[in-house]
Design a protein around this motif. Structure first.
Motif, PDB file in Angstrom:
ATOM      1  N   ARG A 231      -2.000 -63.140  11.077  1.00 56.32           N
ATOM      2  CA  ARG A 231      -2.374 -64.387  11.632  1.00 56.32           C
ATOM      3  C   ARG A 231      -3.522 -64.973  11.042  1.00 56.32           C
ATOM      4  O   ARG A 231      -3.665 -66.109  11.019  1.00 56.32           O
ATOM      5  CB  ARG A 231      -2.537 -64.212  13.126  1.00 56.32           C
ATOM      6  CG  ARG A 231      -1.105 -63.784  13.508  1.00 56.32           C
ATOM      7  CD  ARG A 231      -1.266 -63.125  15.216  1.00 56.32           C
ATOM      8  NE  ARG A 231      -0.014 -62.652  15.652  1.00 56.32           N
ATOM      9  CZ  ARG A 231       1.100 -63.142  16.199  1.00 56.32           C
ATOM     10  NH1 ARG A 231       1.269 -64.345  16.262  1.00 56.32           N
ATOM     11  NH2 ARG A 231       2.029 -62.469  16.581  1.00 56.32           N
ATOM     12  N   SER A 232      -4.561 -64.229  10.848  1.00 55.91           N
ATOM     13  CA  SER A 232      -6.037 -64.577  10.487  1.00 55.91           C
ATOM     14  C   SER A 232      -6.593 -63.939   9.330  1.00 55.91           C
ATOM     15  O   SER A 232      -7.402 -64.202   8.470  1.00 55.91           O
ATOM     16  CB  SER A 232      -6.991 -64.505  11.742  1.00 55.91           C
ATOM     17  OG  SER A 232      -7.321 -63.338  12.095  1.00 55.91           O
ATOM     18  N   CYS A 233      -6.063 -62.580   9.013  1.00 57.04           N
ATOM     19  CA  CYS A 233      -6.629 -61.832   7.808  1.00 57.04           C
ATOM     20  C   CYS A 233      -6.276 -62.233   6.639  1.00 57.04           C
ATOM     21  O   CYS A 233      -5.031 -62.559   6.640  1.00 57.04           O
ATOM     22  CB  CYS A 233      -6.356 -60.454   8.314  1.00 57.04           C
ATOM     23  SG  CYS A 233      -7.296 -59.078   7.130  1.00 57.04           S
ATOM     24  N   GLU A 234      -7.160 -62.451   5.645  1.00 59.34           N
ATOM     25  CA  GLU A 234      -6.856 -62.640   4.348  1.00 59.34           C
ATOM     26  C   GLU A 234      -6.896 -61.262   3.354  1.00 59.34           C
ATOM     27  O   GLU A 234      -7.632 -60.125   3.693  1.00 59.34           O
ATOM     28  CB  GLU A 234      -7.802 -63.570   3.464  1.00 59.34           C
ATOM     29  CG  GLU A 234      -7.980 -64.952   4.339  1.00 59.34           C
ATOM     30  CD  GLU A 234      -9.280 -65.836   3.876  1.00 59.34           C
ATOM     31  OE1 GLU A 234      -8.969 -66.074   2.469  1.00 59.34           O
ATOM     32  OE2 GLU A 234     -10.105 -66.246   4.262  1.00 59.34           O
ATOM     33  N   MET A 271      -1.280 -66.150   7.026  1.00 58.55           N
ATOM     34  CA  MET A 271      -0.051 -66.704   7.268  1.00 58.55           C
ATOM     35  C   MET A 271       0.887 -66.606   6.020  1.00 58.55           C
ATOM     36  O   MET A 271       1.354 -67.763   5.763  1.00 58.55           O
ATOM     37  CB  MET A 271      -0.071 -68.005   8.162  1.00 58.55           C
ATOM     38  CG  MET A 271      -0.395 -67.627   9.547  1.00 58.55           C
ATOM     39  SD  MET A 271       1.033 -66.703  10.382  1.00 58.55           S
ATOM     40  CE  MET A 271       2.451 -67.433  10.317  1.00 58.55           C
ATOM     41  N   ILE A 272       0.615 -65.765   5.122  1.00 56.15           N
ATOM     42  CA  ILE A 272       1.685 -65.806   3.920  1.00 56.15           C
ATOM     43  C   ILE A 272       2.412 -64.465   4.148  1.00 56.15           C
ATOM     44  O   ILE A 272       1.825 -63.258   4.434  1.00 56.15           O
ATOM     45  CB  ILE A 272       0.679 -65.444   2.754  1.00 56.15           C
ATOM     46  CG1 ILE A 272      -0.003 -66.829   2.372  1.00 56.15           C
ATOM     47  CG2 ILE A 272       1.882 -65.251   1.471  1.00 56.15           C
ATOM     48  CD1 ILE A 272       0.781 -67.966   2.130  1.00 56.15           C
ATOM     49  N   TRP A 273       3.795 -64.467   4.066  1.00 53.60           N
ATOM     50  CA  TRP A 273       4.548 -63.286   4.248  1.00 53.60           C
ATOM     51  C   TRP A 273       4.641 -62.334   2.806  1.00 53.60           C
ATOM     52  O   TRP A 273       4.907 -62.933   1.844  1.00 53.60           O
ATOM     53  CB  TRP A 273       6.104 -63.745   4.312  1.00 53.60           C
ATOM     54  CG  TRP A 273       6.766 -62.398   4.789  1.00 53.60           C
ATOM     55  CD1 TRP A 273       7.709 -62.141   3.648  1.00 53.60           C
ATOM     56  CD2 TRP A 273       7.026 -61.915   5.929  1.00 53.60           C
ATOM     57  NE1 TRP A 273       8.265 -60.768   4.502  1.00 53.60           N
ATOM     58  CE2 TRP A 273       8.011 -60.849   5.621  1.00 53.60           C
ATOM     59  CE3 TRP A 273       6.725 -62.201   7.607  1.00 53.60           C
ATOM     60  CZ2 TRP A 273       8.705 -59.956   6.857  1.00 53.60           C
ATOM     61  CZ3 TRP A 273       7.071 -61.243   8.490  1.00 53.60           C
ATOM     62  CH2 TRP A 273       8.177 -60.258   7.848  1.00 53.60           C
ATOM     63  N   GLY A 274       3.911 -61.352   2.712  1.00 55.07           N
ATOM     64  CA  GLY A 274       3.616 -60.616   1.617  1.00 55.07           C
ATOM     65  C   GLY A 274       4.685 -59.463   1.441  1.00 55.07           C
ATOM     66  O   GLY A 274       4.813 -58.667   2.255  1.00 55.07           O
ATOM     67  N   THR A 275       5.058 -59.290   0.211  1.00 54.96           N
ATOM     68  CA  THR A 275       6.028 -58.207   0.090  1.00 54.96           C
ATOM     69  C   THR A 275       5.725 -57.687  -1.539  1.00 54.96           C
ATOM     70  O   THR A 275       5.563 -58.143  -2.160  1.00 54.96           O
ATOM     71  CB  THR A 275       7.612 -58.615   0.110  1.00 54.96           C
ATOM     72  OG1 THR A 275       7.850 -59.355   1.167  1.00 54.96           O
ATOM     73  CG2 THR A 275       8.444 -57.220  -0.401  1.00 54.96           C
ATOM     74  N   GLN A 276       5.607 -56.314  -1.482  1.00 56.42           N
ATOM     75  CA  GLN A 276       5.465 -55.477  -2.795  1.00 56.42           C
ATOM     76  C   GLN A 276       6.548 -54.458  -2.915  1.00 56.42           C
ATOM     77  O   GLN A 276       6.766 -53.714  -2.119  1.00 56.42           O
ATOM     78  CB  GLN A 276       4.164 -54.837  -2.607  1.00 56.42           C
ATOM     79  CG  GLN A 276       2.778 -55.633  -2.276  1.00 56.42           C
ATOM     80  CD  GLN A 276       2.513 -55.767  -0.885  1.00 56.42           C
ATOM     81  OE1 GLN A 276       2.563 -55.049  -0.335  1.00 56.42           O
ATOM     82  NE2 GLN A 276       2.360 -57.125  -0.398  1.00 56.42           N
ATOM     83  N   ASP A 294      -6.531 -54.612  12.849  1.00 58.83           N
ATOM     84  CA  ASP A 294      -6.030 -55.047  14.237  1.00 58.83           C
ATOM     85  C   ASP A 294      -4.512 -55.102  14.154  1.00 58.83           C
ATOM     86  O   ASP A 294      -4.106 -56.009  13.642  1.00 58.83           O
ATOM     87  CB  ASP A 294      -6.913 -56.495  14.425  1.00 58.83           C
ATOM     88  CG  ASP A 294      -6.456 -56.998  15.677  1.00 58.83           C
ATOM     89  OD1 ASP A 294      -5.737 -56.098  16.363  1.00 58.83           O
ATOM     90  OD2 ASP A 294      -6.736 -58.210  16.106  1.00 58.83           O
ATOM     91  N   PRO A 295      -4.021 -54.220  14.789  1.00 62.92           N
ATOM     92  CA  PRO A 295      -2.561 -54.559  14.942  1.00 62.92           C
ATOM     93  C   PRO A 295      -1.861 -55.830  15.361  1.00 62.92           C
ATOM     94  O   PRO A 295      -0.960 -56.017  15.117  1.00 62.92           O
ATOM     95  CB  PRO A 295      -2.035 -53.121  15.882  1.00 62.92           C
ATOM     96  CG  PRO A 295      -3.318 -52.670  16.617  1.00 62.92           C
ATOM     97  CD  PRO A 295      -4.324 -53.148  15.654  1.00 62.92           C
TER      98      PRO A 295
END
Length: 316
Positions: A231-234, A271-276, A294-295
């Motif tokens: 939500r807020s973490c980069e 707010m980027i859906w990230g997949t590796q 922060d869960p």
């Protein structure tokens, strides 16, 4: 309003068939089934009672949809695809409840594939012909093989070409990826007889000052990590050793980059859906985070993420 079209040689026992749906010859639909509008239920399809089929779904010949199967809107089910609903079947032994199998909107199921009980096929995913799906398929993933593994993702753009120096070394700089503010960073690289050194300075070339880092290693090549948004973490990702692919999704556009050297990093804003995925056997992924753990900052369900992203876009 368009009426459903039921072939004279079909046995359609349900009254819940949507407008414009076609049920072709030798299909058998039991009374409890619910079928949406503008569907195409082809020859020889069997649909059991506890089945829900959304709108604009195509079910090709030879498919059986057993109790517990839900097919959402705009799904394609290829010829002779096999759904199952009981992990331990015995003749004349009926479980108290059948496992729930869900195919999310816009997914495609390839011919002759097998879907095990209780599996969810994510929105927009594609199951290759003959694949055996034994566990959930991520949204937009392409899975193939037995057991099915992620081989790629649908509708992704690859990273842009990186400018190079005269000796072929990538030129330091930042390239916008066109996905929610995400960017690709070529870090400064120094070479001499003692080896190589790549460097980036947070607050100068790099976009934030980190409060946390973590390392990901020992990932089997067929496994997928990430599959969430913040939500807020980069985050800033660098593959310190080996290589892996990174998929970035802002709910509207998707782009994929390959991190294959320590001098290449990708900035993933909130707010980027990230997949590796597709980790090399020796891969070590280094991730810097702008916030402490922060869960509550995690968004773990893709549909929730898309709704949140759409709401942010609407608010400008």
């Amino acid at each position: 309003m368009k009426q459903p079209r039921i072939h004279p040689q079909a046995l359609c026992e349900t009254a819940h068939v949507g407008a414009g749906t076609r049920v072709w010859a030798f299909a058998h639909v039991l009374p409890g089934a619910r079928i949406g509008a503008d569907c195409n239920i082809c020859d020889g399809v069997f649909v059991e009672n506890d089945v829900v089929v959304g709108d604009r779904v195509t079910v090709k010949c030879g498919v059986q949809l057993w109790d517990g199967v839900t097919i959402e809107d705009d799904v394609f089910v290829g010829p002779n695809a096999t759904f199952t609903n009981d992990p331990f079947p015995r003749s004349w032994v009926r479980p108290a409840t059948f496992a729930r199998t869900v195919v999310r909107a816009g997914a495609s199921i390839g011919a002759n594939s097998t879907i095990l009980p209780g599996v969810e096929i994510g929105a927009g995913a594609m199951v290759g012909a003959g694949a055996v799906v034994t566990r959930p398929v991520p949204p937009n993933a392409i899975v193939v093989g037995n057991p099915a593994r992620v081989s790629g993702y649908t509708a992704v753009a690859r990273k842009p070409a990186t400018p190079a120096e005269s000796d072929g070394t990538p030129r330091p700089g930042r390239t916008e990826l066109g996905v929610g503010g995400a960017s690709l960073h070529e870090l400064r690289l120094f070479r001499d007889p003692r080896g190589e050194l790549s460097v980036g300075e947070f607050g100068r070339e790099l976009p934030f000052t980190p409060r946390r880092f973590f390392l990901v290693s020992g990932v089997p090549g067929h496994e997928v990590r990430g599959e969430h948004a913040h939500r807020s973490c980069e985050q800033f990702l660098v593959c310190a050793r080996g290589s892996c692919r990174v998929l970035l999704d802002d709910g509207h556009d998707r782009r994929e980059v390959t991190l294959d050297r320590p001098s290449l990093g990708v900035h993933m804003p909130a707010m980027i859906w990230g997949t590796q995925y597709r980790y090399s056997p020796d891969a070590v992924l280094l991730v810097f985070a702008s916030d402490h753990y922060d869960p509550d900052d995690y968004v773990g369900a893709y549909e929730e993420f898309r709704k949140l992203a759409a709401g942010r876009a609407a608010r400008g």
